[in-house]
Design an enzyme around this catalytic site. Structure first.
Site, PDB file in Angstrom:
ATOM      1  N   LYS A 119       0.841  -1.200   0.000  1.00  0.00           N
ATOM      2  CA  LYS A 119       0.000   0.000   0.000  1.00  0.00           C
ATOM      3  C   LYS A 119       0.878   1.253   0.000  1.00  0.00           C
ATOM      4  O   LYS A 119       1.918   1.300   0.663  1.00  0.00           O
ATOM      5  CB  LYS A 119      -0.900  -0.043   1.232  1.00  0.00           C
ATOM      6  CG  LYS A 119      -1.960   1.025   1.325  1.00  0.00           C
ATOM      7  CD  LYS A 119      -2.820   0.756   2.571  1.00  0.00           C
ATOM      8  CE  LYS A 119      -3.905   1.792   2.794  1.00  0.00           C
ATOM      9  NZ  LYS A 119      -4.724   1.466   3.991  1.00  0.00           N
ATOM     10  N   SER A 198      -9.432   1.279   3.254  1.00  0.00           N
ATOM     11  CA  SER A 198      -8.665   2.117   2.364  1.00  0.00           C
ATOM     12  C   SER A 198      -7.592   1.328   1.619  1.00  0.00           C
ATOM     13  O   SER A 198      -6.966   1.845   0.689  1.00  0.00           O
ATOM     14  CB  SER A 198      -7.991   3.234   3.162  1.00  0.00           C
ATOM     15  OG  SER A 198      -7.012   2.715   4.043  1.00  0.00           O
ATOM     16  N   SER A 222      -9.839  -1.626   7.186  1.00  0.00           N
ATOM     17  CA  SER A 222      -9.257  -1.453   5.855  1.00  0.00           C
ATOM     18  C   SER A 222      -8.301  -2.540   5.404  1.00  0.00           C
ATOM     19  O   SER A 222      -7.704  -2.437   4.344  1.00  0.00           O
ATOM     20  CB  SER A 222      -8.584  -0.086   5.750  1.00  0.00           C
ATOM     21  OG  SER A 222      -9.574   0.884   5.476  1.00  0.00           O
TER      22      SER A 222
END
Length: 570
Positions: A119, A198, A222
């Site tokens: 990420k 996210s 997330s």
């Protein structure tokens, strides 16, 4: 779970930056293959676990270079549809050649030559860490501690994944998976549906075979929500099992990174590789005696035999609104019983009193923690305070629009960590969540609690944000483990049409071995997951037969219930 949702609006200048990946044209063999073809050297990598890949490479049936070439070409081909990747490593092929050379010299490591996507809020040498915001464009700190650990285990970090900007802690409303730099991430099962956030890009990257595995981060939902929404297995570790240093934060008191994979075996391998005591993160010192470098030892098909599993329904979904989720939960219970588990149903986690203090704590912690990260991990030319970020957004609406900075502004109005009320809110939130889990498990002699991870992915709305602003249909169970700092593991449980739904196994602190065992046993007993078909919309699924229809027969699905009106946070 909650993912402060962000909106689409892809800036025109984006495309070149989006794929720093080879401006190379894919070889004809790759270009001509259907999107569902995931074969490399005759091996279906979608269905092959990391230990199996390692064995194949050790026997010279496959090379890391072949794997990396496959993933780079797949990213180049699919990312214009998915927007799951922000940046590709320019050294990916050179790193693969080095891994193959090391293998020929007798080196053996659990992730040697395995391509991973992380990420884009995790510091990674050679690629910018932006949290999706143009405010940090080009910022390139050295590797975060967990990236160091993964590389030490032989992993190749081939790309950075798109995400909800600032881990979905900026605006209200927002669209999960949207960032200023990366645009709107789309889920691979049905492209007009939202991937949840996210860690949206990480969930999509794993599901769509853009890498072997991915790393996400979670403050509240997330990791598990994008895993559930994209048909992945995901592990939200106990706070302190993986280091938090070198990660753009919301709150050091609640956020952690963790694995997202297509199967529990790969998630377990990745979890063990990231373990380590980080001198710069005091929370990791508490892992001694509780952490394992090899979690594959807990992959037991018989782990559910004799286990007592509680079923949490009320507060995670409304059966009158989401009958499909109810059907999936009922099917899950039947499968657990068939695998030898004793079911306690209902088993409600009374988490509601923790929601208000949680949000209060996150706001003040974010104000201080984001400033600490910016000061320590970015160059002098970058913003250094939360107010600087607000000012940047206000000054660059074409880049950082169309969403507002409401959450930023609420956080800025607090006194930060210096305010005793911040400490009090955190103490109340954490203790309430821990007691809600601990007391329920003790009173019912439970080994774990299950709840639906997510509802079927909603249509991405670039104007009103997630769920069109109506969270009455939101489904989620992430908050107790997230606020408590406890472990949670999600695996695929069913489909609503072509849309995946996961089930989460929730336990106490350091319960990863047990939860991994339960999730693996469930996975092996049900084999729910099927690969994505990249349908344009659900209307295209009506005539579809094959994997999607097969998955639908295995179970059913829905959507519902938000806390402070934001799904899958951070």
């Amino acid at each position: 779970m909650r993912t402060l949702v962000r909106r689409f609006l892809v800036v025109a200048t984006l495309s070149a930056l989006l794929l720093g990946v080879a401006a190379t044209a894919a070889p004809q063999a790759f270009a001509a293959a259907p999107l569902t073809n995931t074969r490399v050297a005759g091996i279906n990598v979608d269905k092959t676990t990391i230990p199996q890949l390692e064995s194949l490479m050790n026997r010279h049936r496959l090379t890391s270079v072949q794997l990396v070439q496959f993933y780079l070409h797949r990213i180049a081909r699919l990312n214009p549809k998915l927007h799951a990747v922000i940046k590709v490593s320019r050294t990916a092929l050179a790193d693969a050649r080095a891994a193959d050379s090391a293998r020929r010299q007798g080196v053996r490591k659990p992730l040697l030559g395995i391509p991973i996507i992380v990420k884009d809020n995790i510091d990674t040498t050679g690629m910018p860490t932006t949290a999706g915001s143009w405010a940090l464009a080009g910022s390139s700190p050295p590797d975060a501690f967990i990236v160091q650990r993964l590389k030490a285990a032989g992993a190749l970090i081939i790309a950075k994944a798109n995400l909800s900007e600032w881990a979905n802690f900026r605006s209200a409303p927002s669209s999960s998976g949207w960032s200023g730099i990366g645009g709107q991430t789309n889920m691979p099962y049905v492209l007009d549906r939202n991937p949840c956030g996210s860690s949206s890009g990480s969930g999509v990257a794993a599901a769509a075979d853009l890498a072997t595995v991915a790393v996400g981060t979670e403050t509240d939902g997330s990791i598990v929500c994008p895993s559930g929404a994209n048909g992945d297995a995901g592990i939200k570790p106990t706070l302190g099992l993986w280091s938090r240093s070198g990660i753009v934060p919301i709150s050091a008191e609640q956020a952690t990174a963790g694995p997202i994979a297509r199967n529990m075996t790969d998630a377990a391998v990745l979890l063990g590789a990231g373990i380590g005591v980080d001198p710069s993160d005091p929370a990791t010192a508490t892992q001694s005696g509780h952490a394992f470098t090899d979690y594959t030892q807990f992959l037991d098909k018989h782990a559910l035999e004799g286990a007592r599993i509680g079923v949490w329904r009320v507060g995670t979904y409304d059966p009158a609104v989401s009958p499909e989720i109810d059907a999936i939960m009922n099917a899950t219970v039947a499968n657990l019983e068939a695998a030898g588990a004793t079911i306690v149903d209902p088993a409600r986690i009374e988490i509601e009193p923790a929601y208000g203090p949680e949000f209060t704590a996150l706001l003040c912690e974010f104000k201080s923690d984001i400033a600490s990260y910016l000061e320590a991990h970015t160059a002098a030319s970058y913003p250094k305070t939360l107010q600087d970020l607000i000012d940047f957004n206000d000054a660059h609406p074409a880049l950082e629009g169309p969403w507002n900075s409401l959450i930023f502004e609420l956080a800025q109005e607090t006194g930060g960590r210096a305010d005793p009320a911040c400490t009090a809110a955190r103490g109340e939130a954490t203790s309430t969540a821990q007691a809600a889990i601990d007391d329920l498990m003790a009173a019912n002699d439970l080994d774990a609690i299950i709840g639906p991870t997510n509802g079927p992915a909603w249509v991405t709305d670039p104007v009103n944000g997630d769920l069109g602003g109506d969270f009455s249909t939101f489904v989620g169970s992430s908050s107790p483990a997230a606020i408590a700092g406890y472990a949670s593991v999600t695996v695929p449980a069913g489909f609503v049409g072509p849309l995946p739904v996961g089930v989460s196994f929730i336990g106490g602190r350091w319960s990863e071995p047990q939860l991994i065992g339960f999730a693996y046993a469930f996975e092996q007993a049900t084999h729910v997951r099927v690969p994505p078909q990249f349908l344009a919309s659900t209307s295209a699924a009506a005539a579809t037969r094959g994997p999607a229809a097969h998955g639908q027969r295995r179970a059913t699905v829905p959507a519902r219930n938000g806390h402070w009106a934001m799904p899958a946070l951070r």
